[in-house]
Design a protein around this motif. Structure first.
Motif, PDB file in Angstrom:
ATOM      1  N   PRO A 169       0.816  -1.222   0.000  1.00 20.92           N
ATOM      2  CA  PRO A 169       0.000   0.000   0.000  1.00 20.92           C
ATOM      3  C   PRO A 169       0.850   1.273   0.000  1.00 20.92           C
ATOM      4  O   PRO A 169       0.506   2.254  -0.680  1.00 20.92           O
ATOM      5  N   ALA A 170       1.977   1.240   0.718  1.00 17.53           N
ATOM      6  CA  ALA A 170       2.827   2.433   0.756  1.00 17.53           C
ATOM      7  C   ALA A 170       3.361   2.736  -0.637  1.00 17.53           C
ATOM      8  O   ALA A 170       3.306   3.870  -1.109  1.00 17.53           O
ATOM      9  N   ALA A 171       3.847   1.691  -1.314  1.00 16.11           N
ATOM     10  CA  ALA A 171       4.380   1.889  -2.663  1.00 16.11           C
ATOM     11  C   ALA A 171       3.298   2.406  -3.598  1.00 16.11           C
ATOM     12  O   ALA A 171       3.547   3.236  -4.483  1.00 16.11           O
ATOM     13  N   GLN A 172       2.085   1.916  -3.391  1.00 22.15           N
ATOM     14  CA  GLN A 172       0.984   2.367  -4.247  1.00 22.15           C
ATOM     15  C   GLN A 172       0.710   3.850  -4.063  1.00 22.15           C
ATOM     16  O   GLN A 172       0.464   4.571  -5.022  1.00 22.15           O
ATOM     17  N   ILE A 173       0.765   4.288  -2.804  1.00 22.87           N
ATOM     18  CA  ILE A 173       0.521   5.710  -2.535  1.00 22.87           C
ATOM     19  C   ILE A 173       1.620   6.558  -3.163  1.00 22.87           C
ATOM     20  O   ILE A 173       1.346   7.572  -3.815  1.00 22.87           O
ATOM     21  N   ILE A 174       2.857   6.089  -3.021  1.00 19.52           N
ATOM     22  CA  ILE A 174       3.972   6.847  -3.606  1.00 19.52           C
ATOM     23  C   ILE A 174       3.808   6.934  -5.114  1.00 19.52           C
ATOM     24  O   ILE A 174       3.959   7.987  -5.725  1.00 19.52           O
ATOM     25  N   GLN A 175       3.428   5.800  -5.701  1.00 21.42           N
ATOM     26  CA  GLN A 175       3.243   5.791  -7.149  1.00 21.42           C
ATOM     27  C   GLN A 175       2.136   6.762  -7.565  1.00 21.42           C
ATOM     28  O   GLN A 175       2.290   7.525  -8.515  1.00 21.42           O
ATOM     29  N   ALA A 176       1.042   6.723  -6.795  1.00 21.64           N
ATOM     30  CA  ALA A 176      -0.074   7.615  -7.123  1.00 21.64           C
ATOM     31  C   ALA A 176       0.364   9.074  -7.016  1.00 21.64           C
ATOM     32  O   ALA A 176       0.011   9.905  -7.852  1.00 21.64           O
ATOM     33  N   LEU A 177       1.158   9.382  -5.995  1.00 18.49           N
ATOM     34  CA  LEU A 177       1.632  10.758  -5.835  1.00 18.49           C
ATOM     35  C   LEU A 177       2.551  11.150  -6.985  1.00 18.49           C
ATOM     36  O   LEU A 177       2.489  12.265  -7.488  1.00 18.49           O
ATOM     37  N   ASN A 178       3.376  10.210  -7.411  1.00 12.39           N
ATOM     38  CA  ASN A 178       4.251  10.480  -8.548  1.00 12.39           C
ATOM     39  C   ASN A 178       3.466  10.807  -9.798  1.00 12.39           C
ATOM     40  O   ASN A 178       3.786  11.745 -10.525  1.00 12.39           O
ATOM     41  N   TRP A 179       2.436  10.003 -10.023  1.00 17.48           N
ATOM     42  CA  TRP A 179       1.610  10.266 -11.199  1.00 17.48           C
ATOM     43  C   TRP A 179       0.951  11.627 -11.093  1.00 17.48           C
ATOM     44  O   TRP A 179       0.828  12.352 -12.070  1.00 17.48           O
ATOM     45  N   ARG A 180       0.525  11.964  -9.877  1.00 21.44           N
ATOM     46  CA  ARG A 180      -0.144  13.248  -9.709  1.00 21.44           C
ATOM     47  C   ARG A 180       0.836  14.382 -10.001  1.00 21.44           C
ATOM     48  O   ARG A 180       0.505  15.351 -10.675  1.00 21.44           O
ATOM     49  N   ARG A 181       2.052  14.236  -9.507  1.00 20.05           N
ATOM     50  CA  ARG A 181       3.027  15.285  -9.727  1.00 20.05           C
ATOM     51  C   ARG A 181       3.291  15.452 -11.224  1.00 20.05           C
ATOM     52  O   ARG A 181       3.349  16.543 -11.757  1.00 20.05           O
ATOM     53  N   ARG A 182       3.399  14.300 -11.882  1.00 20.06           N
ATOM     54  CA  ARG A 182       3.658  14.343 -13.301  1.00 20.06           C
ATOM     55  C   ARG A 182       2.524  15.049 -14.043  1.00 20.06           C
ATOM     56  O   ARG A 182       2.742  15.858 -14.948  1.00 20.06           O
ATOM     57  N   ARG A 183       1.321  14.731 -13.632  1.00 21.34           N
ATOM     58  CA  ARG A 183       0.155  15.361 -14.269  1.00 21.34           C
ATOM     59  C   ARG A 183       0.177  16.870 -14.033  1.00 21.34           C
ATOM     60  O   ARG A 183      -0.028  17.664 -14.952  1.00 21.34           O
ATOM     61  N   GLN A 184       0.482  17.262 -12.796  1.00 23.86           N
ATOM     62  CA  GLN A 184       0.482  18.694 -12.490  1.00 23.86           C
ATOM     63  C   GLN A 184       1.565  19.425 -13.266  1.00 23.86           C
ATOM     64  O   GLN A 184       1.344  20.527 -13.782  1.00 23.86           O
ATOM     65  N   GLN A 185       2.728  18.764 -13.387  1.00 25.00           N
ATOM     66  CA  GLN A 185       3.818  19.398 -14.151  1.00 25.00           C
ATOM     67  C   GLN A 185       3.425  19.605 -15.592  1.00 25.00           C
ATOM     68  O   GLN A 185       3.652  20.667 -16.179  1.00 25.00           O
ATOM     69  N   ARG A 186       2.806  18.561 -16.150  1.00 24.06           N
ATOM     70  CA  ARG A 186       2.400  18.663 -17.552  1.00 24.06           C
ATOM     71  C   ARG A 186       1.347  19.749 -17.750  1.00 24.06           C
ATOM     72  O   ARG A 186       1.359  20.466 -18.742  1.00 24.06           O
ATOM     73  N   LEU A 187       0.421  19.829 -16.801  1.00 24.45           N
ATOM     74  CA  LEU A 187      -0.615  20.855 -16.927  1.00 24.45           C
ATOM     75  C   LEU A 187       0.007  22.244 -16.840  1.00 24.45           C
ATOM     76  O   LEU A 187      -0.360  23.151 -17.597  1.00 24.45           O
ATOM     77  N   ALA A 188       0.968  22.400 -15.934  1.00 29.01           N
ATOM     78  CA  ALA A 188       1.643  23.698 -15.801  1.00 29.01           C
ATOM     79  C   ALA A 188       2.352  24.034 -17.103  1.00 29.01           C
ATOM     80  O   ALA A 188       2.314  25.164 -17.587  1.00 29.01           O
ATOM     81  N   ARG A 189       2.981  23.022 -17.691  1.00 30.87           N
ATOM     82  CA  ARG A 189       3.686  23.220 -18.948  1.00 30.87           C
ATOM     83  C   ARG A 189       2.718  23.640 -20.048  1.00 30.87           C
ATOM     84  O   ARG A 189       3.012  24.541 -20.842  1.00 30.87           O
ATOM     85  N   ALA A 190       1.548  23.002 -20.052  1.00 27.68           N
ATOM     86  CA  ALA A 190       0.546  23.358 -21.053  1.00 27.68           C
ATOM     87  C   ALA A 190       0.129  24.820 -20.885  1.00 27.68           C
ATOM     88  O   ALA A 190      -0.072  25.539 -21.871  1.00 27.68           O
ATOM     89  N   LEU A 191       0.007  25.262 -19.641  1.00 31.88           N
ATOM     90  CA  LEU A 191      -0.363  26.661 -19.407  1.00 31.88           C
ATOM     91  C   LEU A 191       0.716  27.592 -19.958  1.00 31.88           C
ATOM     92  O   LEU A 191       0.427  28.604 -20.588  1.00 31.88           O
ATOM     93  N   ARG A 192       1.980  27.219 -19.739  1.00 29.97           N
ATOM     94  CA  ARG A 192       3.077  28.034 -20.272  1.00 29.97           C
ATOM     95  C   ARG A 192       3.021  28.082 -21.790  1.00 29.97           C
ATOM     96  O   ARG A 192       3.197  29.116 -22.403  1.00 29.97           O
TER      97      ARG A 192
END
Lengths: 340, 565
Positions: free
Chosen positions: A3-26
């Motif tokens: 479960p811990a690894a799953q949470i970390i993975q989910a957070l990683n995906w979220r970060r990646r998504r947020q970065q991409r969205l920020a990039r799209a805004l730029r």
């Protein structure tokens, strides 16, 4: 995975998504607004998003097809067209148009630009995101327009609709055909492959990875891993948080990739008729080979471009003549699911 | 025009369509009471009322705020029904419909049909103890637990409340005299029955109970009707089936012919954009009253097929919206097929012989290392499968399932063996062994025959023999594991050659049960004159060939004139 690894993975995906969205805004800064008709968009309208370059030949039928399906507004990014596409689009009453000279590749093959538009205009709408050479069809599409489909999907609790990208090709050398703008491309590209697709499930995103078709057998037989990805999620009830991770093949958050049933049943799905192999493909390929605007490692694809420039014949004795959605449904390339 | 049939109509969306239908119903002279959901905006409601203001026998019921699955829907129906009975004393029957219902036949037809069934109440009412079609897991618990909030308002809380009550073993007492029944909320009741239900002195007591029942609009009238009706016809007069998740099927323009031929009176529900359906069925028709009986079975079958495709899918199909996890395939492959291992090795032109005697497609070694040997050695086969080995080996399992899917209706036979592509960790054979469509026949050790005939140098032969024997040993382990589902037959080569006719006969009974007459002659055996010596030579080199069984040093070949049977 614990479960811990799953949470970390989910957070990683979220970060990646947020970065991409920020990039799209730029990346929105790279777009110049040419025609803005977005005030005409009404709350439940179905929208279409597309980036294109030099598609004057395909556009008349493209617009006709999607209008007939019930798309109410087109939001289009023109990437430095020189063939009159831009002028033609600017005249359409239901098109809002942006323009950019920036690099298609640097904008993640145009997705960064569309991502910004989706975020701003797509939220809460069912949005079709396709290329100019992709025509979406689905079971009953001639009698049930997109609003019927999206009403059904919503009642089913779905917010995504998956499709197989199906390469259409002519009988005979590609360059020997004639296509008149406005013509249905399937009148020229009459054939397709019914049953040579391979599927694997990507363990990280749960997305299916479908490959195969005529391009795999004709151009990538010895390097099948480079064969085109044919999984598409072209229709999504958009939320500003959503992200097209990799063309329209994969979405984030990851659960949006579940366009398939994994317990034996069939979900409703469609097909994107791919009209890449119109005669102009060989001239375009000659140009693309030097522009290096497609693929992550364009040099690996030089032989592919060379083959296309030569105007190959993709037809084989077992190629199937395209006759409409009923046939594709019977062959299992799309499914009506429970939509009887 | 008689006005003995009244309609109550519940409306919450697509008001324009509801107005069209109301107008059609009213045109037949039938009174109609419409309940408009209180959640509909004031402007929409006003416009709707204005649009229908010219109809004399149309009333609007007191509005309730309706939430799916809760008491509010029953309250709405009660209000509308009460008003109907009070304001239209001539009404003898009341039909409940929704704004998304579409009359398929003239109202006069419906009235005539109802007159042929006097005193009958048409309402689907099934004892909950006998129900197997409640969707979503709750059947008798609808009545024995408390449901203070609707599912759509807070799904999470709804589920937790159910869990908690299950844990606490909550069991509500049913009011005396009631047996819970459920069924469609679209019914047609006689004035007498409906009046008795609405006026029942116990009503407040029942209501208190049903306010906490889940989906009471499917059970309130359905249960109480059992107390008051003289004759119950337990079926809904409205055509409308539900899918596997309890949602109604939707009708579109392309259902026009199906609906027309069904001879049903009313369909639910119709997509609001189905212009052709609305235009066709709401156009007044010429001609007299038709006495045709409703025949919903064709439509039922149509939707049952779709539901089955949604739930079970098509066996052997792997595609963009169907990708079952292991053992949930409902059929790993599309059609039965036969795999032969060792047959081409011991018989001359086994392929040609098989193709001639059995009507099936006979391939060579589909998984041969250099290329896929399709029947007729085609380069591109059905479905666009390429004979390129790299492409095939990229996903050999998909290659097989694709081939079997594309050739549905024709049995496929192919050769297999230890020299062929096995996939990652014998993935291919494991898949076939666990597939009940597969018929796998093995002559073990036959891979040595081509080596014997190759005339290659003995060290090379020895190395290759050892490799093939290792692979085939592993293959046999897979075929003999306890969880196989395929029909598997294994002979050692020595065993098989003692009497080849019998095993072949056995196989043919399965592949082509009707073609026995043509089984005249066995295929010719490869000349195995020196094979025993060859094996001995391998032993002398230090290898131990075991899989072919006890092969005699100088075998006596079977009688060449041997016939099957």
């Amino acid at each position: 995975m614990g479960p811990a690894a799953q949470i970390i993975q989910a957070l990683n995906w979220r970060r990646r998504r947020q970065q991409r969205l920020a990039r799209a805004l730029r990346k929105r800064r790279e777009l110049a607004l040419l025609v803005n008709r977005t005030e005409a968009i009404r709350p439940r309208d179905i929208l279409l998003f597309c980036t294109l370059r030099n598609e004057a030949a395909r556009l008349p039928y493209f617009l006709r097809h999607y209008r007939a399906l019930g798309v109410r507004h087109f939001l289009i990014v023109d990437n430095a067209s020189t063939d009159g596409s831009r002028e033609m689009l600017a005249e359409q009453p239901d098109v809002s148009l942006w323009h950019t000279q920036a690099s298609y590749r640097e904008a993640r093959f145009g997705m960064d630009w569309l991502q910004g538009l989706l975020m701003k205009y797509g939220h809460g709408h069912w949005c079709v995101t396709v290329d100019a050479d992709e025509l979406l069809i689905y079971p009953h599409h001639l009698t049930r327009p997109l609003p019927a489909l999206t009403d059904w999907l919503e009642a089913e609790g779905e917010s995504v609709f998956g499709a197989l990208m199906l390469d259409l090709y002519p009988k005979g050398p590609i360059t020997a055909q004639r296509y008149t703008p406005g013509q249905d491309p399937s009148e020229v590209l009459t054939h397709y492959d019914t049953g040579n697709y391979t599927i694997t499930r990507k363990p990280d995103t749960q997305a299916l990875w479908i490959q195969g078709g005529p391009r795999s057998r004709a151009f990538f037989a010895d390097t099948p891993q480079r064969g085109p990805t044919l999984t598409k999620i072209p229709l999504v009830k958009w939320h500003w948080r959503y992200l097209y991770l990799n063309s329209t093949h994969t979405l984030l958050p990851r659960h949006l990739n579940r366009i398939y049933d994994d317990a034996g049943g069939e979900k409703l799905s469609g097909v994107l008729l791919h009209s890449k192999f119109l005669p102009e493909v060989s001239a375009k390929s000659a140009e693309e080979k030097h522009r290096h605007e497609h693929f992550g490692a364009p040099k690996d694809f030089a032989p592919y471009y060379d083959a296309l420039v030569a105007g190959p014949d993709l037809w084989a004795p077992h190629s199937t003549l395209y006759r409409g959605w009923q046939q594709l449904e019977a062959e299992g390339l799309m499914s009506r699911g429970g939509w009887g | 025009m008689s006005a003995r049939l009244g309609f109550i109509m519940l409306v919450h969306t697509a008001l324009d369509r509801a107005a069209q239908v109301a107008r059609f119903v009213a045109a037949s002279g039938s009174p109609i009471v419409i309940h408009v959901d209180a959640r509909v905006s004031a402007t929409d409601h006003a416009a709707f009322k204005t649009a229908l203001s010219d109809l004399p026998d149309l009333r609007f019921a007191r509005r309730h705020r309706c939430e799916w699955g809760t008491w509010s829907l029953v309250a709405a129906m009660q209000s509308a029904a009460r008003q109907m009975l009070d304001e239209f004393p001539k009404v003898e029957r009341v039909y409940s419909m929704s704004g998304a219902c579409l009359p398929l036949r003239p109202i006069a037809d419906l009235e005539a049909w109802l007159r042929r069934h006097p005193d009958s109440d048409f309402i689907e009412s099934v004892n909950v103890a006998d129900v197997n079609w409640t969707k979503g897991g709750l059947s008798d618990e609808r009545f024995t637990l408390h449901f203070p909030i609707g599912f759509k308002r807070n799904k999470w809380l709804f589920d937790r409340l159910v869990d908690a009550q299950r844990l606490m073993r909550v069991k509500r007492e049913l009011p005396d005299g009631l047996t819970p029944h459920i069924g469609s909320q679209w019914w047609c009741l006689t004035r007498q029955t409906l009046d008795a239900i609405l006026r029942d002195p116990m009503t407040p007591h029942y209501e208190r109970y049903f306010k906490r029942v889940w989906i009471p609009d499917e059970s309130y009238f359905q249960t109480l009707v059992r107390l008051h009706a003289r004759r119950i016809e337990s079926r809904s007069p409205t055509l409308g089936k539900f899918d596997h998740q309890g949602r109604p099927h939707v009708f579109y323009d392309d259902h026009l012919q199906l609906l027309r031929r069904s001879e049903c009176f009313m369909a639910r529900k119709v997509w609001h954009g189905a212009d052709r359906l609305y235009e066709h069925f709401l156009t007044p028709r010429e001609g007299g009253v038709s006495g045709a009986e409703p025949q919903p079975s064709r439509i039922d079958r149509h939707f049952a097929r779709a539901t089955l495709q949604r739930i079970r899918g098509r066996a052997g199909l792997y595609m963009a919206s169907r990708f079952p996890v292991k053992n949930r395939e409902n059929g790993k492959t599309a059609e039965p097929y036969s795999v032969f291992q060792g047959f081409t090795e011991v018989f001359q032109d086994f392929e040609g012989w098989l193709a001639a005697v059995a009507s099936c497609r006979v391939h060579g070694h589909l998984f041969a290392p250099h290329k896929a040997e399709f029947a007729g050695r085609e380069k591109i086969f059905t479905g666009g499968l390429s004979d390129n080995a790299t492409l095939r080996d990229y996903n050999p399992r998909a290659f097989l399932t694709n081939l079997l899917w594309s050739t549905r209706g024709e049995r496929q036979c192919f050769q297999f063996g230890p020299a062929d592509t096995q996939g990652h960790r014998f993935d291919l054979l494991s898949f076939m062994a666990s597939d009940s469509n597969a018929q796998i026949s093995v002559i073990s050790g036959a891979w040595a025959v081509p080596l014997y005939l190759s005339g290659k140098d003995s060290t090379e032969v020895r190395r290759e023999a050892a490799r093939l024997q290792r692979i085939e040993t592993r293959m046999l382990e897979i075929l003999q594991s306890p969880d196989v589902r395929a029909r598997i037959r294994i002979w050692t080569m020595a065993e098989f050659l003692e009497n080849p006719a019998e095993p072949l006969h056995l196989l043919f009974d399965e592949i082509a049960p009707h073609s026995q007459a043509r089984l005249l002659r066995l295929p010719d055996l490869v000349d195995l004159g020196g094979f025993g010596t060859f094996l001995q030579e391998l032993r002398n080199q230090g290898m131990q060939p075991v899989l072919m069984g006890d092969f005699p040093l100088n075998p006596t070949s079977p009688d060449p004139s041997h016939r099957m049977k």
